[in-house]
Design an enzyme around this catalytic site. Structure first.
Site, PDB file in Angstrom:
ATOM      1  N   CYS A   1       0.658  -1.424  -0.172  1.00  0.00           N
ATOM      2  CA  CYS A   1       0.473   0.196  -0.459  1.00  0.00           C
ATOM      3  C   CYS A   1       0.619   1.317  -0.181  1.00  0.00           C
ATOM      4  O   CYS A   1       0.370   2.342  -0.018  1.00  0.00           O
ATOM      5  CB  CYS A   1      -0.785  -0.202   1.454  1.00  0.00           C
ATOM      6  SG  CYS A   1      -2.184  -1.266   0.945  1.00  0.00           S
ATOM      7  N   ASP A   2       2.202   1.267   0.177  1.00  0.00           N
ATOM      8  CA  ASP A   2       2.814   2.247   0.173  1.00  0.00           C
ATOM      9  C   ASP A   2       3.854   2.088  -0.477  1.00  0.00           C
ATOM     10  O   ASP A   2       5.150   2.229   0.363  1.00  0.00           O
ATOM     11  CB  ASP A   2       3.253   2.371   1.607  1.00  0.00           C
ATOM     12  CG  ASP A   2       3.294   4.289   1.495  1.00  0.00           C
ATOM     13  OD1 ASP A   2       3.239   5.094   0.786  1.00  0.00           O
ATOM     14  OD2 ASP A   2       3.517   5.077   2.712  1.00  0.00           O
TER      15      ASP A   2
END
Length: 751
Positions: free
Chosen positions: A590-591
């Site tokens: 997610c990042d």
């Protein structure tokens, strides 16, 4: 045999040879028309070559871990009771097995498509339209254009095998295990420098990883490929434009008469072998193999990390080094893990010596002067970073785990001594029997007894008093806590009030922490532990001495050269692949961004910061969650209130890949031209215009290599998640194993 029978047999043999020769040359022979389809369990399940030597289609995978599923590929059809031999696969051992409802079709639109419940996949990546196909007796599957020209053939995309008349192209690879349940553990690379080299599969293909090389080098202007002659089994490293060649194996006569099918395969044990199949009697001959000999322990990677390979003249055996336990007791080849987390560094550890043990790893320390064996062992014992020391000819090196490619020395190798650090072995060893103490007088014994008795009584009274006090204090605190609960006020204001968790919430969170803590891959920063004292919450990761990729790409220091950038991009891709497909349960990071990619002391890229990671259950492919990540790297679906899949990470990786290629940020307002502000948009314009050299204008780089890398990035940043490749496909494209098709225009860019 009568003269008539001899004549008939000769005529039949000549007819077979003529059929094979003509069918290999004539594209109209055995033509497969558009609209033709294959199925795993209903006829037709395969397309045969004219004489029935080879087949393309669905075949049953017998391995237990594939649950009797199917795969799609080409095989040499077994004769006289012999088994089929798979020589090319469209699906790999990493893919889930195909189910009976799969379907392969040469569509009316001229595309070879594999349809499954999950998706439709192009088997032949070509921008041109096919008008027919043929399965030839050479083992080559071919797609033809309207004018009978070849637009795609399986011979151009070898997996773990090349057949007679086939080449392993310049800068291409064979990967072992494609046709079986074994993972792809080994690589045969036809390198750009002209060397044919064998490597373990899960490495960066550096010289320290190689376990065999041909020793050939490209003369200026030439590009070597590996070629297997269909007529006499000669295996050559050569160039099409010249007579320069290196013979790996020269053809030799074989027993028996009749046609032979030659096959060179990278087997799952890491050996590259040349075989001959006798068509008439189904005999199989092994003509040669590389590396030479049969000692499997010379194949790096045959045993996993922190284990030692021992060969007993029949097969290799993998055993854990002292201080380590098997990762999986049922699969010793997977390697071993340390049975203590950190050295004690207080003199309680113990060094175990092993004679004639060697391993291949970059040491973090090498002594500049010669030492004695005992000094070498002692220097490791007092060094908390050291887990092993290797002593050879007076020189001492110290090593951190993992210990790779450990084995015993063979004849003519330099003798060596190894020292392995283990935890508290001395404490578990039998205690030595002490010398008999001198006899004491009875008076002395009585005095000692009185002292011990009085001391024991006082100790008992003191401990009882402390115990009663602690019990009373605990009771008081419990009563006070219950009182606070009754008035529903825990002494905290509303903003920091304690939250009540359900059991299912806490259970799910504990699954997530355990799963992330168990992730262990050379391209992931390892989580060592955590701190949870009151309001203080800290995670402890391994130390990464060279900072972040963001600092490397956007800082003021020297920029990485092109080869370093490609290696870093592959490191990141392999780390994401592990999270997506190789963990116990899939993890969406997610990042993904350069600031979360850290570099160790050897400049290996490792993914860090799992604070926003989302864990999927084993049966999940998507999830709903709030927006997570960093602006500029977010996939478009984050803003559409749609389910999130691993493809969100693919988008972020595409942006990071472009930034790594160009050594600049995706959004940069300080550029000279307005159309260059957004890197992803500018990269596509340069690609369409055939000007990718502008993206790396400060150094000389092969335009084709840059173009392929940019194409991979553009596929990753497609707006529609379904158009983005899987991370496994990204790795294979970056490695040059699979072709990179033309990407469409990314329709928007997330900011």
């Amino acid at each position: 045999m009568t003269g008539a029978n001899v004549a008939a047999a000769t005529t039949a043999l000549l007819l077979l040879i003529t059929t094979i020769s003509s069918s290999s040359q004539d594209p109209r022979h055995n033509q497969i028309p558009l609209g033709s389809a294959l199925y795993p369990t209903t006829q037709p399940t395969s397309w045969l070559s004219p004489s029935g030597l080879f087949a393309f289609g669905f075949y049953q995978q017998q391995q237990a871990n594939n649950n009797g599923g199917f795969a799609l590929g080409i095989w040499l059809v077994g004769r006289n009771g012999s088994k089929n031999t798979v020589v090319w696969t469209a699906t790999t051992s990493d893919d889930p097995p195909l189910t009976p409802n799969a379907r392969l079709e040469l569509t009316k639109q001229g595309k070879l498509v594999l349809e499954t419940q999950e998706s439709n996949n192009l088997i032949a990546n070509t921008s041109e339209t096919a008008y027919s196909a043929s399965m030839l007796d050479s083992g080559n599957l071919i797609l033809y254009h309207q004018n009978s020209t070849i637009i795609w053939q399986s011979f151009d995309h070898p997996t773990d095998t090349i057949l007679g008349g086939q080449s392993l192209p310049y800068e291409a690879q064979l990967l072992s295990g494609y046709s079986s349940s074994s993972r792809k553990r080994f690589i045969l690379a036809m390198q750009s420098d002209g060397n044919l080299v064998l490597y373990p599969g899960d490495t960066a293909n550096t010289p320290i990883d190689a376990y065999w090389a041909s020793g050939t080098f490209n003369p200026p202007g030439l590009k070597y490929h590996l070629y297997l002659d269909a007529n006499d089994s000669s295996l050559l490293i050569k160039d099409n434009t010249s007579s320069i060649q290196r013979v790996l194996y020269s053809g030799s006569s074989l027993p028996g008469r009749g046609s032979k099918i030659y096959r060179a395969t990278l087997d799952t044990d890491g050996f590259f072998r040349l075989n001959a199949h006798d068509i008439n009697n189904a005999n199989l001959y092994t003509l040669s193999g590389w590396p030479q000999g049969n000692n499997s322990c010379l194949v790096k990677g045959i045993c996993g990390h922190n284990s030692i390979c021992k060969f007993d003249a029949r097969k290799p055996h993998c055993t854990c080094l002292p201080g380590y336990d098997y990762i999986d007791p049922n699969q010793h080849s997977l390697g071993c893990r340390r049975n203590i987390s950190q050295p004690n560094c207080a003199g309680k550890d113990y060094m175990v010596p092993m004679q004639n043990l060697v391993w291949a790893n970059r040491p973090y320390y090498a002594a500049a002067k010669k030492l004695q064996k005992e000094e070498c062992a002692s220097s490791c014992l007092v060094d908390c970073k050291c887990w092993a020391a290797l002593y050879t000819n007076g020189l001492c090196i110290r090593q951190e785990p993992p210990l790779r490619y450990a084995r015993f020395t063979v004849q003519d190798e330099q003798p060596s001594s190894a020292f392995l650090k283990v935890g508290n072995m001395k404490l578990n060893a039998p205690m030595p029997v002490p010398d008999q103490p001198p006899q004491k007088s009875s008076t002395s014994d009585k005095a000692i007894l009185r002292i011990v008795l009085v001391t024991s009584i006082f100790t008992l009274i003191f401990c009882s008093t402390i115990g009663i006090s602690c019990h009373l204090m605990s009771k008081i605190r419990v009563l006070k806590y219950k009182r606070l609960l009754e008035i529903r006020d825990l002494g905290l204001n509303e903003e920091v009030a304690l939250r009540r968790f359900s059991y299912s919430e806490l259970k799910r969170a504990t699954n997530e922490v355990r799963a992330i803590g168990k992730t262990h891959h050379r391209n992931l920063v390892r989580l060592l532990g955590f701190c949870a004292e009151g309001p203080k919450r800290l995670l402890v990761y391994e130390y990464m001495s060279n900072g972040s990729l963001g600092k490397l790409l956007f800082g003021d220091e020297r920029l990485p050269d092109w080869d370093e950038r490609v290696r870093i991009a592959l490191d990141i891709a392999r780390g994401i692949l592990y999270l997506h497909e190789e963990c116990e349960a899939p993890i969406i990071h997610c990042d993904i961004k350069p600031q979360n990619i850290l570099m160790d002391e050897f400049w290996t890229a490792k993914i860090s910061d799992f604070g926003l990671a989302k864990l999927l259950m084993p049966d999940q492919t998507r999830t709903f969650t709030g927006v997570r990540g960093t602006r500029g790297y977010l996939a478009p679906e984050w803003n559409k209130n749609t389910p999130i899949t691993v493809k969100a990470d693919i988008y972020s990786y595409g942006i990071v890949l472009l930034e790594t290629v160009c050594c600049r940020r995706n959004l940069d307002a300080n550029v000279s031209e307005p159309n260059e502000i957004l890197l992803s948009g500018w990269a596509y314009k340069c690609f369409v215009a055939g000007e990718v050299h502008k993206l790396v204008h400060w150094e000389e780089v092969d335009k084709n290599v840059v173009e392929n890398t940019v194409k991979v990035a553009l596929w990753c940043i497609q707006d529609e998640p379904v158009l983005r490749p899987s991370m496994k496909s990204v790795v294979l494209m970056l490695e040059g194993v699979t072709h990179v098709p033309m990407p469409p225009c990314p329709t928007s860019n997330s900011m």
